[in-house]
Design a protein around this motif. Structure first.
Motif, short mmCIF file in Angstrom:
data_model
loop_
_atom_site.label_atom_id
_atom_site.label_comp_id
_atom_site.label_asym_id
_atom_site.label_seq_id
_atom_site.Cartn_x
_atom_site.Cartn_y
_atom_site.Cartn_z
N GLY A 1 -4.80 7.46 -15.10
CA GLY A 1 -4.00 6.03 -14.77
C GLY A 1 -4.32 4.99 -14.28
O GLY A 1 -3.67 4.15 -12.94
N ALA A 2 -5.67 4.91 -13.35
CA ALA A 2 -6.07 4.07 -12.43
C ALA A 2 -5.83 2.75 -12.80
O ALA A 2 -6.32 2.14 -14.59
CB ALA A 2 -8.23 4.26 -12.17
N PRO B 1 -2.89 -1.68 -16.68
CA PRO B 1 -1.53 -1.09 -16.72
C PRO B 1 -0.78 -0.39 -15.94
O PRO B 1 -0.22 0.36 -16.02
CB PRO B 1 -2.65 -0.13 -17.52
N HIS B 2 -1.55 0.14 -14.83
CA HIS B 2 0.02 0.12 -13.34
C HIS B 2 -1.32 -0.26 -11.83
O HIS B 2 -2.14 -0.97 -12.19
CB HIS B 2 -1.45 2.05 -13.14
N MET C 1 -5.09 1.04 -3.61
CA MET C 1 -6.26 0.91 -4.02
C MET C 1 -6.53 2.23 -3.87
O MET C 1 -6.21 2.61 -2.49
CB MET C 1 -7.04 -0.09 -3.85
N ILE C 2 -7.13 3.55 -4.12
CA ILE C 2 -6.50 4.82 -3.56
C ILE C 2 -8.50 4.83 -4.10
O ILE C 2 -8.93 4.05 -5.32
CB ILE C 2 -6.03 5.79 -4.97
N PHE D 1 -3.52 9.64 -9.39
CA PHE D 1 -3.42 8.54 -9.97
C PHE D 1 -1.95 8.91 -10.93
O PHE D 1 -0.98 8.23 -11.33
CB PHE D 1 -4.07 7.53 -10.85
N GLU D 2 -1.93 10.03 -12.05
CA GLU D 2 -0.67 10.29 -12.44
C GLU D 2 0.72 10.58 -11.18
O GLU D 2 1.48 9.98 -12.01
CB GLU D 2 -1.01 11.72 -13.46
N ARG D 3 0.46 11.17 -10.12
CA ARG D 3 1.84 11.59 -9.12
C ARG D 3 1.95 10.17 -9.02
O ARG D 3 3.30 9.48 -8.18
CB ARG D 3 1.09 12.42 -7.96
#
Length: 339
Positions: free
Chosen positions: A36-37, A12-13, A225-226, A237-239
């Protein structure tokens, strides 16, 4: 921009949540996916433990549906045992298998696994080959830049893994020798990206949306990858997604939303593991939520004392008190709190 794919699985992201021993349990993964990951990965699991059917280890694998693809990460240095481990968990509910070639921990590398594998690209390839022979799922690899300054082997290892059938490669842009010291080498991510045709994720030191945009721009990598940067801040993740996708920056969560997220995460940990196991683990998780708060040092002391679930309420009360004392108004509830 085409969606990033893991073989036939669309993500998705392009920002994904990396595995961390002691942190990326099911409640933590669910929280990151909700924010959002693009995918999440289990804590690393020993291939030998899986082959010997260690039930404690298997409990680390439990999937919790969270709206993003989920991978199980295994580690080991013997190709045949890694293959057997893949076969042993084939019945479980997950989307892909990740191989750890990056862990720098002494107890892992002393056995020849984790980032020690970076010294032997041929062995890396053989491990991927054996794991793929025993699973029906895509196989991904997380590696480092190399072992030390004299052994920068990420390009050779990535090529060997791709040739053996790996579907995606994540590169932590430090050597094992550097452990987690600040400063990463974006150039090595770019070199790996140039050397292989499968998607490449860049990893290391992503704490802001700008860090992610810089990494993608300067290396050409397919996504980021965070890991540590998102602990206590799943909104990262959103930002990052907004910045990578060219969307407007999302509103920052207020303090109420941050504390609601903390509380829900710890509640879920207790639901799944019981207070005795969950609360000591929650101490480390909650400390990350104190980042940037007034009085963070004294608040971390509260985190160290968490023993029962109700202690969380005392911690949250202390957080609000400290912000009020600093002259901030933490009772702003304009944004919908985390459910």
């Amino acid at each position: 921009m085409e969606p990033l794919k893991l073989q036939n699985i669309p993500l998705p992201h392009r920002a994904v949540f990396g595995p961390m021993a002691g942190f990326t349990d099911a409640p933590c993964r669910r929280l990151m996916a909700q924010h959002g990951a693009g995918f999440t990965v289990s804590e690393m699991v020993s291939s030998r433990a899986l082959v010997y059917h260690d039930h404690k280890t298997v409990s680390l694998l439990k999937a919790q549906p969270n709206g993003a693809p989920y991978g199980v990460q295994i580690f080991g240095e013997v190709p045949e045992i890694m293959g057997e481990a893949a076969a042993a968990i084939e019945e479980y509910d997950f989307d892909f298998l990740d191989i750890n070639m990056g862990c720098p921990a002494p107890k892992i590398v002393s056995g020849g696994a984790g980032s020690k594998l970076m010294l032997d690209p041929d062995l890396c390839g053989k491990i991927v080959e054996q794991v793929l022979a025993h699973t029906s799922r895509p196989v991904t690899v997380k590696m480092r830049k190399g072992w030390d300054a004299d052994h920068i082997t990420a390009v050779e290892c990535a090529k060997a893994c791709e040739q053996a059938g790996a579907s995606l490669i994540a590169v932590h842009a430090r050597t094992r020798e550097q452990m987690y010291t600040p400063g990463i080498d974006l150039d090595i991510i770019a070199k790996v990206k140039d050397a292989v045709h499968v998607p490449v994720l860049g990893n290391g030191d992503i704490h802001t949306a700008e860090d992610a945009v810089t990494m993608v721009r300067e290396t050409g990598c397919d996504g980021v990858m965070i890991a540590r940067g998102a602990l206590g801040d799943p909104w990262l993740f959103e930002r990052v997604n907004a910045a990578l996708e060219g969307a407007p920056a999302p509103k920052e969560p207020n303090l109420q939303a941050r504390m609601n997220a903390l509380r829900r995460q710890v509640e879920e940990m207790v639901e799944q593991k019981g207070e005795f196991v969950a609360m000591p683990q929650a101490r480390a998780q909650t400390m990350h939520y104190m980042k940037g708060l007034k009085g963070a040092a004294s608040l971390r002391r509260y985190c160290c004392e968490l023993t029962h679930l109700e202690d969380i309420d005392r911690l949250i009360e202390a957080v609000f008190d400290q912000q009020r004392k600093a002259g901030l108004d933490p009772d702003d509830t304009r944004q919908i709190p985390f459910p």
